[in-house]
Design a protein around this motif. Structure first.
Motif, PDB file in Angstrom:
ATOM      1  N   LEU A  31       0.669  -1.195  -0.028  1.00 51.61           N
ATOM      2  CA  LEU A  31      -0.170   0.142   0.074  1.00 51.61           C
ATOM      3  C   LEU A  31       0.728   1.201   0.081  1.00 51.61           C
TER       4      LEU A  31
ATOM      5  N   ARG B 278       0.803   4.303  -2.652  1.00 54.32           N
ATOM      6  CA  ARG B 278       0.612   5.581  -2.303  1.00 54.32           C
ATOM      7  C   ARG B 278       1.532   6.450  -3.299  1.00 54.32           C
TER       8      ARG B 278
ATOM      9  N   TYR C  96       0.933   6.369  -7.052  1.00 56.01           N
ATOM     10  CA  TYR C  96      -0.279   7.373  -7.239  1.00 56.01           C
ATOM     11  C   TYR C  96       0.101   8.657  -7.298  1.00 56.01           C
TER      12      TYR C  96
ATOM     13  N   GLU D  49      -4.376  14.665  -4.793  1.00 55.76           N
ATOM     14  CA  GLU D  49      -3.864  13.609  -3.967  1.00 55.76           C
ATOM     15  C   GLU D  49      -5.171  13.210  -3.224  1.00 55.76           C
ATOM     16  N   ASN D  50      -6.072  13.960  -3.047  1.00 57.58           N
ATOM     17  CA  ASN D  50      -7.421  13.497  -2.245  1.00 57.58           C
ATOM     18  C   ASN D  50      -8.470  12.628  -3.068  1.00 57.58           C
TER      19      ASN D  50
ATOM     20  N   ALA E 152     -12.598   8.906  -5.705  1.00 55.49           N
ATOM     21  CA  ALA E 152     -13.399   8.818  -4.337  1.00 55.49           C
ATOM     22  C   ALA E 152     -14.774   8.711  -4.702  1.00 55.49           C
TER      23      ALA E 152
ATOM     24  N   HIS F 293      -4.438   1.020  -3.799  1.00 53.89           N
ATOM     25  CA  HIS F 293      -4.201   2.263  -2.883  1.00 53.89           C
ATOM     26  C   HIS F 293      -5.638   3.013  -3.285  1.00 53.89           C
ATOM     27  N   GLU F 294      -6.193   3.133  -4.380  1.00 58.81           N
ATOM     28  CA  GLU F 294      -7.338   3.852  -4.897  1.00 58.81           C
ATOM     29  C   GLU F 294      -8.394   3.349  -4.279  1.00 58.81           C
TER      30      GLU F 294
ATOM     31  N   THR G 213      -8.702   1.753  -1.374  1.00 59.44           N
ATOM     32  CA  THR G 213      -8.623   1.629  -0.004  1.00 59.44           C
ATOM     33  C   THR G 213      -8.713   3.116   0.755  1.00 59.44           C
ATOM     34  N   ASN G 214      -8.944   4.188  -0.249  1.00 61.78           N
ATOM     35  CA  ASN G 214      -8.714   5.234   0.513  1.00 61.78           C
ATOM     36  C   ASN G 214     -10.034   6.326   0.059  1.00 61.78           C
ATOM     37  N   TRP G 215     -10.081   7.389   0.732  1.00 61.03           N
ATOM     38  CA  TRP G 215     -11.169   8.412   0.275  1.00 61.03           C
ATOM     39  C   TRP G 215     -12.586   7.872   0.322  1.00 61.03           C
TER      40      TRP G 215
ATOM     41  N   ASN H 282     -14.175   1.349  -0.703  1.00 64.69           N
ATOM     42  CA  ASN H 282     -13.872  -0.090  -0.097  1.00 64.69           C
ATOM     43  C   ASN H 282     -13.976  -1.200  -1.087  1.00 64.69           C
TER      44      ASN H 282
END
Length: 122
Positions: A13, A17, A20, A30-31, A43, A91-92, A94-96, A99
């Motif tokens: 991960l 990051r 990415y 970044e967000n 997101a 990474h994408e 599991t973030n923002w 899931n």
């Protein structure tokens, strides 16, 4: 998919990051929220959150230009390995607030092979 012995999920991960940030954040930010009218958000994206990673992997490999409200995304097939694409996807996913299940490098490899067979870009 089970991870190979010795593969550290947190290192995977962390690599995702970093990759990415190097390859995706300039457009998708970044967000993960993208830029309205230019680049789509990751997101909450149905593509990012789809349990089946096929379309997401194809977009990264081949690029995407199907939505007039966003700029064209270049393909990264020649720039990123299966392992690197797997790390970025995980990474994408599991973030923002996303899931979705992890995607292995082996899954990316299978989709890449299918893309190459379909397009004869070998």
């Amino acid at each position: 998919e089970e991870r190979s012995a010795g593969e550290d999920p947190s290192a995977h991960l962390a690599q995702g990051r970093k990759l990415y940030a190097q390859n995706c954040a300039a457009c998708h930010q970044e967000n993960g929220k993208g830029l309205e009218g230019a680049f789509p958000p990751l997101a909450g994206s149905p593509i990012v959150n789809d349990a089946d990673p096929d379309f997401m992997v194809r977009v990264i490999l081949q690029g995407y230009d199907a939505r007039s409200e966003y700029g064209q995304m270049p393909g990264f097939a020649a720039l990123l390995s299966d392992e690197e694409i797997s790390a970025i996807i995980n990474h994408e996913r599991t973030n923002w607030g996303n899931n979705a299940p992890a995607v292995s490098a082996e899954e990316v490899k299978k989709i890449r092979e299918a893309v190459m067979n379909e397009s004869n870009l070998q």
